[in-house]
Scaffold this motif. Structure first.
Motif, short mmCIF file in Angstrom:
data_model
loop_
_atom_site.label_atom_id
_atom_site.label_comp_id
_atom_site.label_asym_id
_atom_site.label_seq_id
_atom_site.Cartn_x
_atom_site.Cartn_y
_atom_site.Cartn_z
N PHE A 291 -1.56 2.79 4.22
CA PHE A 291 0.00 2.31 3.71
C PHE A 291 0.81 1.51 4.20
N GLY B 148 -3.43 0.68 -7.41
CA GLY B 148 -3.70 1.12 -6.70
C GLY B 148 -2.75 2.35 -5.47
N ARG C 57 1.37 -1.30 -0.03
CA ARG C 57 -0.29 -0.09 0.15
C ARG C 57 0.62 1.30 -0.15
N ASP D 244 0.83 14.50 -10.23
CA ASP D 244 -1.00 14.28 -11.45
C ASP D 244 -0.72 14.57 -12.81
N LEU E 249 1.54 5.43 -1.17
CA LEU E 249 1.47 6.51 -0.41
C LEU E 249 2.29 7.20 -1.22
N LYS F 195 -1.48 5.38 -3.70
CA LYS F 195 -2.54 6.60 -3.54
C LYS F 195 -1.27 7.83 -3.56
N ASP G 274 -7.84 12.85 3.62
CA ASP G 274 -8.33 11.95 2.76
C ASP G 274 -9.14 12.26 1.48
N LEU H 230 -6.98 12.49 -1.86
CA LEU H 230 -5.77 11.72 -2.30
C LEU H 230 -6.85 10.96 -3.35
N VAL H 231 -5.57 10.88 -4.55
CA VAL H 231 -6.74 10.23 -5.75
C VAL H 231 -5.47 8.77 -6.19
N GLU H 232 -6.04 8.16 -7.37
CA GLU H 232 -5.72 7.11 -6.86
C GLU H 232 -5.41 6.70 -7.98
N THR I 292 -6.46 6.80 6.15
CA THR I 292 -6.16 5.65 4.93
C THR I 292 -4.58 5.34 5.45
#
Length: 286
Positions: free
Chosen positions: A134, A99, A54, A68, A56, A101, A90, A93-95, A132
């Motif tokens: 991570f 997966g 996970r 981005d 970030l 973030k 939270d 956050l964009v995915e 979230t």
């Protein structure tokens, strides 16, 4: 004020212990722009995500953010909206691929580059309240040796310095390592030789940098990746994709996957050291 700051520090420690293994914090930096630092950050992050971690990514080029954009992600809100109190961390956050973030920052905002002490407090509070979970936090810093770059690098457990085979890249990487070691107590650096023509060129690049640091600095350096120049990288960038996702079997993608496999094994200190607690230090000391 100090009690509030210490409460926030406690929140950060809790954040860094979201799971039994803690959070691995890696700062990706470089002395100058144009060395492919953000590409290294995103490809490594996505390769780590593909391994089941996970991840970030904090776009820490706060005034000229582009994580981005490089991934073609639609961002409606960013860190500036968190600092203004409009939303929680939270919520911005964009995915991305695999997966991962991403914490998007702003682009073209001088105010984000020069945060006030109260804004630093707001940012640290936002991270302490992050829900979230991570395993790995990758901090994609700005180029150069600004206070923000030094602070983010100092906060990380591992500092990856990206260099390419240009005299200015080596000179500026040395300057960054010098300042971090002499003024901020960072003595271990992981080097990524990027956009090299061969494995041999990567090792020669590392040798050039090591020759100078061995002579003048008391630091430990490790060559953790030699990423070859790959035309597929440019093709992926034009399509707002990363090479590990679009061309997974290309030479550069394989190098990033190898780097991710290594990064998973880097140890995490038993006690909190760094993470995002540098904000706390700046507030208390300032």
């Amino acid at each position: 004020m100090i009690n509030t700051v210490l409460d926030q520090a406690s929140g950060l420690r809790k954040m860094s212990q979201n799971n039994n293994n803690g959070v691995k914090v890696i700062a990706v930096t470089g002395g100058k722009g144009g060395v492919g630092k953000t590409n290294v950050s995103l490809n490594t992050a996505i390769a780590l995500g593909q391994l089941g971690n996970r991840v970030l990514v904090l776009d820490a080029d706060l005034g000229l953010a582009n994580c981005d954009v490089m991934l073609g992600l639609r961002v409606e809100r960013n860190l500036s909206h968190v600092l203004s109190g409009e939303c929680e961390l939270d919520e911005i956050l964009v995915e991305g691929p695999a997966g991962i973030k991403i914490v998007p920052a702003t682009s073209g905002s001088q105010s984000m580059v020069e945060l006030s002490p109260s804004e630093h407090a707001g940012l640290i509070r936002a991270f302490s309240e992050l829900n979230t979970e991570f395993d790995i936090l990758i901090v994609d810093t700005a180029a150069g040796i600004s206070d923000m770059v030094l602070s983010f690098s100092r906060a990380a457990q591992d500092v990856m310095v990206v260099v390419c085979d240009e005299p200015t890249s080596i000179t500026d990487a040395y300057a960054l390592i010098k300042v971090l070691s002499r003024e901020h107590g960072v003595y271990k650096f992981k080097i990524v030789a990027n956009m090299v023509r061969s494995m041999r060129e990567g090792h020669e690049l590392f040798a050039k940098l090591s020759k100078v640091t061995d002579r003048f600095l008391d630091v430990s350096m490790e060559l953790v990746a030699t990423v070859p120049y790959d035309e597929n990288m440019r093709k992926a960038t034009r399509r707002q994709k990363v090479i590990v996702d679009l061309f997974p079997n290309s030479p550069a993608a394989i190098a990033f996957k190898t780097l991710a496999t290594k990064a998973v094994k880097w140890p995490i200190p038993n006690q909190p050291s760094g993470h995002l607690e540098f904000f706390i230090e700046k507030l208390v000391n300032g």
